[in-house]
Design a protein around this motif. Sequence first.
Motif, short mmCIF file in Angstrom:
data_model
loop_
_atom_site.label_atom_id
_atom_site.label_comp_id
_atom_site.label_asym_id
_atom_site.label_seq_id
_atom_site.Cartn_x
_atom_site.Cartn_y
_atom_site.Cartn_z
N PHE A 110 0.83 -1.20 0.00
CA PHE A 110 0.00 0.00 0.00
C PHE A 110 0.86 1.25 0.00
O PHE A 110 0.59 2.20 -0.73
N LYS A 111 1.91 1.27 0.84
CA LYS A 111 2.80 2.43 0.87
C LYS A 111 3.46 2.63 -0.48
O LYS A 111 3.53 3.74 -0.99
N ARG A 112 3.99 1.55 -1.05
CA ARG A 112 4.65 1.62 -2.36
C ARG A 112 3.72 2.21 -3.41
O ARG A 112 4.13 3.02 -4.23
N ASP A 113 2.43 1.81 -3.36
CA ASP A 113 1.46 2.24 -4.36
C ASP A 113 0.71 3.51 -3.94
O ASP A 113 -0.29 3.88 -4.56
N ASP A 114 1.20 4.18 -2.88
CA ASP A 114 0.63 5.44 -2.41
C ASP A 114 -0.84 5.30 -2.03
O ASP A 114 -1.64 6.20 -2.26
N PHE A 115 -1.21 4.15 -1.47
CA PHE A 115 -2.57 3.89 -0.99
C PHE A 115 -3.60 4.23 -2.07
O PHE A 115 -4.64 4.81 -1.81
N THR A 116 -3.28 3.83 -3.33
CA THR A 116 -4.12 4.13 -4.49
C THR A 116 -4.40 2.85 -5.27
O THR A 116 -3.48 2.10 -5.58
N SER A 161 2.87 -14.77 -3.66
CA SER A 161 2.49 -13.66 -2.79
C SER A 161 3.70 -12.77 -2.49
O SER A 161 3.69 -12.00 -1.53
N ASP A 162 4.72 -12.87 -3.30
CA ASP A 162 5.89 -12.00 -3.18
C ASP A 162 5.45 -10.56 -3.47
O ASP A 162 4.64 -10.34 -4.36
N PRO A 163 5.95 -9.56 -2.73
CA PRO A 163 5.53 -8.17 -2.96
C PRO A 163 5.66 -7.71 -4.41
O PRO A 163 4.89 -6.86 -4.86
N ILE A 164 6.59 -8.27 -5.13
CA ILE A 164 6.77 -7.85 -6.52
C ILE A 164 5.59 -8.30 -7.39
O ILE A 164 5.33 -7.74 -8.45
N ASN A 165 4.83 -9.30 -6.91
CA ASN A 165 3.66 -9.79 -7.63
C ASN A 165 2.36 -9.24 -7.05
O ASN A 165 1.28 -9.68 -7.40
N LEU A 166 2.47 -8.27 -6.15
CA LEU A 166 1.28 -7.70 -5.53
C LEU A 166 1.10 -6.26 -5.95
O LEU A 166 2.07 -5.54 -6.18
N THR A 167 -0.15 -5.83 -6.04
CA THR A 167 -0.47 -4.44 -6.33
C THR A 167 -1.65 -4.05 -5.47
O THR A 167 -2.35 -4.90 -4.92
N THR A 168 -1.87 -2.76 -5.35
CA THR A 168 -2.98 -2.25 -4.55
C THR A 168 -4.23 -2.18 -5.41
O THR A 168 -4.20 -1.63 -6.52
N ALA A 169 -5.33 -2.73 -4.89
CA ALA A 169 -6.62 -2.68 -5.59
C ALA A 169 -7.70 -2.39 -4.57
O ALA A 169 -7.61 -2.81 -3.42
N CYS A 170 -8.72 -1.65 -5.00
CA CYS A 170 -9.86 -1.46 -4.11
C CYS A 170 -10.69 -2.74 -4.13
O CYS A 170 -10.54 -3.59 -5.00
N HIS A 224 6.19 -7.61 -15.97
CA HIS A 224 7.63 -7.81 -15.81
C HIS A 224 8.36 -6.46 -15.82
O HIS A 224 9.25 -6.23 -15.01
N ASP A 225 7.97 -5.58 -16.76
CA ASP A 225 8.59 -4.25 -16.82
C ASP A 225 8.34 -3.48 -15.53
O ASP A 225 9.22 -2.79 -15.01
N ARG A 226 7.13 -3.60 -15.00
CA ARG A 226 6.81 -2.93 -13.73
C ARG A 226 7.66 -3.50 -12.60
O ARG A 226 8.16 -2.75 -11.76
N ALA A 227 7.85 -4.80 -12.58
CA ALA A 227 8.67 -5.42 -11.54
C ALA A 227 10.11 -4.92 -11.63
O ALA A 227 10.72 -4.60 -10.60
N VAL A 228 10.64 -4.82 -12.83
CA VAL A 228 12.01 -4.32 -13.01
C VAL A 228 12.09 -2.87 -12.53
O VAL A 228 13.04 -2.48 -11.85
N GLU A 281 -11.32 6.63 1.00
CA GLU A 281 -12.52 6.62 0.14
C GLU A 281 -12.99 5.20 -0.14
O GLU A 281 -14.19 4.96 -0.25
N VAL A 282 -12.05 4.26 -0.27
CA VAL A 282 -12.39 2.87 -0.56
C VAL A 282 -11.58 1.95 0.35
O VAL A 282 -10.58 2.35 0.92
N VAL A 283 -12.02 0.72 0.45
CA VAL A 283 -11.28 -0.30 1.18
C VAL A 283 -10.25 -0.89 0.20
O VAL A 283 -10.60 -1.30 -0.90
N LEU A 284 -9.00 -0.90 0.60
CA LEU A 284 -7.94 -1.41 -0.26
C LEU A 284 -7.55 -2.84 0.11
O LEU A 284 -7.65 -3.24 1.27
N GLU A 285 -7.12 -3.57 -0.90
CA GLU A 285 -6.65 -4.94 -0.74
C GLU A 285 -5.40 -5.12 -1.58
O GLU A 285 -5.16 -4.35 -2.50
N CYS A 286 -4.63 -6.16 -1.25
CA CYS A 286 -3.51 -6.54 -2.11
C CYS A 286 -4.04 -7.49 -3.18
O CYS A 286 -4.72 -8.46 -2.85
#
Length: 166
Positions: A3-9, A36-45, A67-71, A19-24
């Motif tokens: 969540f911090k990495r993705d700026d709670f967005t 479930s490695d953090p590199i394979n996780l993103t923030t989603a409502c 893959h580009d995003r992970a790099v 505004e919304v409930v966030l999940e990984c």
Amino acid sequence: EVFKRDDFTCKYCGRKSPEVVLECDHIVPLCEGGSSDPINLTTACWDCNRGKGGVPLADVITGEDPHDRAVMLLERERQLREYNQVLAESRERREHEADQLIRFWCAATGYGGVYPSERHWLIYELDRVPAETIRKAMEVAMARRKTEDFRYTSAVLGNWKNEGKL
């Protein structure tokens, strides 16, 4: 951390907490062999994550290869580590210079030490003014016998700054 990495967005719709409930969300779904490695996780409502389900991220968002995003994320983390190292080294240098200035002050004035707030002030000033300039301001204060604390030294530095000497 995700969540911090993705700026709670939410990376799908752009809405933010609270505004919304966030999940990984798993970029590569667990049902497709993702981890479930953090590199394979993103923030989603909650709404977007439920709507996406087991669909791979690349099928939901076009134009961004996971893959580009992970790099890119790995590179950001490397740069952040290096930046934090530079900050730590700078802080250590200022602390060392502050201790040297305190030793100089105590030896010249006969005081046994300074208050922690005065040491903090020196460290703060050393981020803006070279140690040699602070030492010269201390010498001015000593010559005028204004040595009960660093207020006169601070005033000298302020005057020099106002006069454009710094």
